[in-house]
Every structure is written in structure tokens, then in C-alpha cells.
Design a protein around this motif. Structure first.
Motif, mmCIF file in Angstrom:
data_model
loop_
_atom_site.group_PDB
_atom_site.id
_atom_site.type_symbol
_atom_site.label_atom_id
_atom_site.label_comp_id
_atom_site.label_asym_id
_atom_site.label_seq_id
_atom_site.Cartn_x
_atom_site.Cartn_y
_atom_site.Cartn_z
ATOM 1 N N GLY A 116 36.001 -20.124 -41.082
ATOM 2 C CA GLY A 116 36.758 -19.104 -41.962
ATOM 3 C C GLY A 116 36.190 -18.950 -43.088
ATOM 4 O O GLY A 116 35.434 -19.261 -43.878
ATOM 5 N N LEU A 117 36.504 -17.190 -43.320
ATOM 6 C CA LEU A 117 35.955 -16.682 -44.572
ATOM 7 C C LEU A 117 36.870 -16.819 -45.681
ATOM 8 O O LEU A 117 38.297 -16.867 -45.284
ATOM 9 C CB LEU A 117 35.706 -15.297 -44.554
ATOM 10 C CG LEU A 117 34.723 -14.797 -43.432
ATOM 11 C CD1 LEU A 117 34.700 -13.231 -43.465
ATOM 12 C CD2 LEU A 117 33.735 -15.625 -43.574
ATOM 13 N N TYR A 177 30.917 -9.203 -41.078
ATOM 14 C CA TYR A 177 32.149 -9.697 -40.574
ATOM 15 C C TYR A 177 33.287 -9.078 -41.490
ATOM 16 O O TYR A 177 34.343 -8.929 -40.838
ATOM 17 C CB TYR A 177 32.222 -11.459 -40.065
ATOM 18 C CG TYR A 177 33.531 -11.829 -39.525
ATOM 19 C CD1 TYR A 177 33.259 -11.513 -38.075
ATOM 20 C CD2 TYR A 177 34.701 -11.992 -40.007
ATOM 21 C CE1 TYR A 177 34.663 -11.794 -37.300
ATOM 22 C CE2 TYR A 177 35.741 -12.535 -39.420
ATOM 23 C CZ TYR A 177 35.582 -12.346 -38.063
ATOM 24 O OH TYR A 177 36.919 -12.695 -37.321
ATOM 25 N N PHE A 178 33.231 -9.566 -42.658
ATOM 26 C CA PHE A 178 34.257 -9.128 -43.761
ATOM 27 C C PHE A 178 34.887 -7.724 -43.586
ATOM 28 O O PHE A 178 36.051 -7.354 -43.598
ATOM 29 C CB PHE A 178 34.032 -9.630 -44.926
ATOM 30 C CG PHE A 178 35.068 -9.397 -45.969
ATOM 31 C CD1 PHE A 178 36.122 -10.489 -46.356
ATOM 32 C CD2 PHE A 178 35.004 -8.567 -46.831
ATOM 33 C CE1 PHE A 178 37.107 -10.298 -47.269
ATOM 34 C CE2 PHE A 178 36.158 -8.154 -47.734
ATOM 35 C CZ PHE A 178 36.863 -9.184 -47.791
ATOM 36 N N THR A 179 33.682 -6.823 -43.482
ATOM 37 C CA THR A 179 33.872 -5.375 -43.914
ATOM 38 C C THR A 179 34.572 -5.201 -42.275
ATOM 39 O O THR A 179 35.299 -4.155 -42.458
ATOM 40 C CB THR A 179 32.560 -4.679 -44.062
ATOM 41 O OG1 THR A 179 31.722 -5.110 -43.259
ATOM 42 C CG2 THR A 179 31.973 -5.018 -45.348
ATOM 43 N N PHE A 215 34.315 -13.429 -51.831
ATOM 44 C CA PHE A 215 34.628 -14.044 -50.565
ATOM 45 C C PHE A 215 33.193 -14.442 -49.962
ATOM 46 O O PHE A 215 32.052 -14.109 -50.414
ATOM 47 C CB PHE A 215 35.227 -13.071 -49.528
ATOM 48 C CG PHE A 215 34.194 -11.929 -49.183
ATOM 49 C CD1 PHE A 215 33.264 -12.016 -48.193
ATOM 50 C CD2 PHE A 215 34.154 -10.807 -49.648
ATOM 51 C CE1 PHE A 215 32.424 -11.038 -47.564
ATOM 52 C CE2 PHE A 215 33.372 -9.829 -49.486
ATOM 53 C CZ PHE A 215 32.357 -9.761 -48.343
ATOM 54 N N PHE A 216 33.226 -15.680 -49.288
ATOM 55 C CA PHE A 216 32.030 -16.161 -48.514
ATOM 56 C C PHE A 216 32.744 -17.132 -47.625
ATOM 57 O O PHE A 216 33.789 -17.365 -47.411
ATOM 58 C CB PHE A 216 30.999 -16.889 -49.825
ATOM 59 C CG PHE A 216 31.676 -17.562 -50.626
ATOM 60 C CD1 PHE A 216 31.983 -19.078 -50.360
ATOM 61 C CD2 PHE A 216 31.677 -17.185 -51.931
ATOM 62 C CE1 PHE A 216 32.688 -19.779 -51.415
ATOM 63 C CE2 PHE A 216 32.064 -18.026 -53.066
ATOM 64 C CZ PHE A 216 32.568 -19.295 -52.687
ATOM 65 N N GLY A 217 31.849 -17.961 -46.819
ATOM 66 C CA GLY A 217 32.361 -18.987 -45.879
ATOM 67 C C GLY A 217 33.020 -20.188 -46.500
ATOM 68 O O GLY A 217 32.794 -20.707 -47.574
ATOM 69 N N LEU A 255 39.991 -13.414 -40.553
ATOM 70 C CA LEU A 255 39.112 -13.994 -41.237
ATOM 71 C C LEU A 255 38.745 -15.230 -40.702
ATOM 72 O O LEU A 255 38.368 -16.036 -41.508
ATOM 73 C CB LEU A 255 39.429 -13.851 -42.641
ATOM 74 C CG LEU A 255 39.499 -12.605 -43.679
ATOM 75 C CD1 LEU A 255 39.813 -12.793 -44.849
ATOM 76 C CD2 LEU A 255 38.388 -11.566 -43.197
ATOM 77 N N SER A 256 38.622 -15.350 -39.325
ATOM 78 C CA SER A 256 37.936 -16.479 -38.805
ATOM 79 C C SER A 256 37.223 -15.985 -37.695
ATOM 80 O O SER A 256 37.239 -15.089 -37.036
ATOM 81 C CB SER A 256 39.025 -17.628 -38.311
ATOM 82 O OG SER A 256 39.562 -16.946 -37.334
ATOM 83 N N ARG A 257 35.812 -17.043 -37.561
ATOM 84 C CA ARG A 257 35.133 -16.329 -36.398
ATOM 85 C C ARG A 257 33.750 -17.503 -36.081
ATOM 86 O O ARG A 257 33.934 -18.695 -36.577
ATOM 87 C CB ARG A 257 33.975 -15.440 -37.295
ATOM 88 C CG ARG A 257 33.311 -16.089 -38.378
ATOM 89 C CD ARG A 257 32.465 -15.285 -39.189
ATOM 90 N NE ARG A 257 31.981 -16.385 -40.451
ATOM 91 C CZ ARG A 257 31.001 -15.993 -41.287
ATOM 92 N NH1 ARG A 257 30.222 -14.706 -41.196
ATOM 93 N NH2 ARG A 257 30.838 -16.410 -42.359
#
Length: 316
Positions: A116-117, A177-179, A215-217, A255-257
Motif C-alpha cells: 500500500g502507498l 503508480y501514485f500519479t 508519500f512512499f511505500g 493506493l494498493s498494488r
């Protein structure tokens, strides 16, 4: 004389047996040698490093080196044949696929965990308790540069103070991913933020600035929870904070990947690489959770093992 020969023969057999190890498919293999080169995502790094540390106990004569160039930087090296395995926090892009083709490199994509971010502020920030995705877009989209500069432009009751933004560098899969999830286009954002491929630099920046936002992991937040405040994101129904449970059950959206490793075809001709990847897939679930990530369901790990086995067989 015969007795001496028998003793020597038995001793040799004992040594040979002692040098046998059980490989990750259940068979016996001699102790391996060689080197494995890995590079790429800083987000996937903790999982791969945890696996490598355990693997070194199994195969101490195999040298596993892990670089952190970001997902994009890792794929550049991978596409040139400079690495065996690439850590990636997003799927490979079309231009990276073309680079691999130009250099006659084929590969297999393997999912290894979920992440998750985390959206984060300084602990002295007392006004933010959640964001909507629309608010995050308003802050981070390209049109915000030079215009959306203060907290009270997001919500009027927030302070009339500058927002100081921190985020991964543009070569990072986390940035991509965030963008894509927030702005709607991968790699598209304002440029006036403090960027770093090193998540520890981002931690320090946010922890040292009352008006920061970044933001980050999720795993890097878990490591530094005493220095940062985790902010929930409204998923359209409710405000959700990222955790093992909310990422696993899908409620922490968007925001999960998934996280990946990529293995190239020439590398699987080396038994140490095949053994390492099998070891990775057999142990990723437990080790990912140990370092703050979310394991895949068991059936998905089984699927990754099947995919890798098929890939190895197709190369032989």
C-alpha cells in the motif's frame, strides 16, 4: 590395505553427501556457486533483501548483490542484460519491453507481494486526518505547480502555510503508480517537490518539517512510525488507512498494488538463479510480512511457481 581403501571411500562418500543440499523443488543439489545481480525498485528491495539474507544461509557460496536504481532504472539495466533479476513496483512499460526486444532479452514477470502507498505528514500536523483522492489530485497534478501552494487552498480551515511536498523520484515505480492512481496519468505531476529514490531521505524530510506532505511505500512508514503520521484516504465509501488487512481485503483503494520481480531468459540457464527464484517464491509470503508487506494468497504463489517452471522449461 583393503581396509584403508574402504575407509577412504566411505570418507569421500560422507563428504560428497555433506555437500549435497535440498533444493527448492525437493531434489538434492550440490552446493552452488556463482553470482546473482539484482537491481530496481526501492520498494521491492526490503523483500528481496530479506529473501537474499535467508538464501545466503542455504547457499553461502552464491553472491547475491542488490542495487536500488528505482523501477525505471532497474529496467534499463535489465533490458541491457546487465542484471539477472529486476525488482519492480509496477508492470514493465511498452518502451521497456521494446528495449528488451532490441537486445533479444525475454523474461518472466512474477508477483511476489502486495504493497500500500502511505500518505504521510509530520507528527506536529494537527489539522489533517484524511484526504479524498480529489484533494490529493488537486495538490499533485501538473496544473497545481505555482498555484496550489498553501494548506488552506485545500480546505479553508487548514493553515495559511506553504505545503512542502516530498515524493519518490520520477524513475520510481511508486511515483508512476501514485500519479496514475491519483492524477490519472502515470508519470504526470507537478515538478516542484523534493524527490528522492531513497525512501529514507523522504522519511527525514517529512519528519523534519511541520508543513510537509509526502508519500512512499507502506513498509517504510512501518519502519518509521514514531517519526511520521499516517493519513487515511477516502475510498469513495469511507476513510481507510493502509494496513496489512486493508490492502489484503481491497478496501484501501486506489493506493494498493502488486509488487514484482522479473527474471531474464539467459539467467535461468544458471542453476543458482533458478534455485534462488524458487527459494524466493517459496519464502516470499512469510518474509514479505516480516518486513511490512502483504503476502499473496497461497494459490497465487502456486501460480507464480508454475509460471516460472514453465518459463525455465521453455528456455532449455
Amino acid at each position: 590395505m583393503k581396509k584403508s581403501i574402504i575407509i577412504i571411500a566411505l570418507a569421500s562418500l560422507a563428504i560428497a553427501c555433506g555437500n549435497k543440499k535440498s533444493n527448492n523443488d525437493g531434489g538434492d543439489i550440490s552446493e552452488l556457486t556463482g553470482a546473482i545481480s539484482i537491481d530496481g525498485s526501492s520498494t521491492v528491495f526490503p523483500v528481496t533483501e530479506a529473501v537474499a539474507e535467508e538464501y545466503r544461509n542455504e547457499q553461502p557460496r552464491v553472491k547475491v548483490t542488490i542495487g536500488v536504481s528505482g523501477t525505471g532504472g532497474g529496467f534499463k539495466k535489465f533490458s541491457r542484460g546487465e542484471t539477472n533479476i529486476s525488482n519492480a513496483s509496477r508492470p514493465i512499460k511498452d518502451k521497456e519491453i521494446e528495449s528488451c526486444k532490441e537486445n533479444n532479452i525475454s523474461y518472466v514477470e512474477l508477483e511476489v507481494a502486495y504493497d500500500g502507498l502511505a500518505v504521510l505528514v509530520n507528527p506536529e500536523n494537527t489539522w489533517v486526518d484524511n484526504f479524498t483522492v480529489e484533494e490529493l489530485k488537486k495538490i499533485w497534478e501538473p496544473a497545481a505547480q505555482g498555484k496550489i501552494m498553501k494548506w488552506n487552498q485545500i480546505r479553508p480551515e487548514w493553515p495559511n502555510e506553504e505545503i512542502h511536498l516530498f515524493g519518490p523520484g520520477v524513475a520510481s515505480g511508486t511515483y508512476d503508480y501514485f500519479t496514475e492512481a491519483v492524477v490519472g496519468k502515470s508519470g504526470s505531476s507537478r515538478g516542484d517537490f523534493t524527490a528522492s529514490e531513497d525512501d529514507h531521505v523522504l522519511v527525514q524530510g517529512i519528519a523534519g518539517d511541520k508543513y510537509s506532505l509526502g508519500f512512499f511505500g507502506l513498509a517504510y512508514y512501518t519502519e518509521n512510525a514514531d517519526k511520521l503520521t499516517l493519513i487515511g484516504v477516502h475510498n469513495g465509501t469511507e476513510v481507510v488507512k493502509p494496513s496489512l488487512e486493508t490492502v489484503r481485503n481491497g478496501s484501501y483503494t486506489p493506493l494498493s498494488r502488486p509488487l514484482f520481480i522479473y527474471v531474464n531468459s539467459s539467467s535461468v540457464k544458471s542453476p543458482e538463479v533458478v534455485d534462488f527464484v524458487n527459494f524466493y517464491l517459496n519464502n516470499a509470503g512469510e518474509l514479505a510480512e516480516d518486513v511490512g508487506y502483504i503476502p499473496l494468497p497461497k494459490e497465487l504463489y502456486t501460480k507464480q511457481k508454475e509460471n516460472f517452471k514453465s518459463f525455465v522449461e521453455s528456455v532449455k
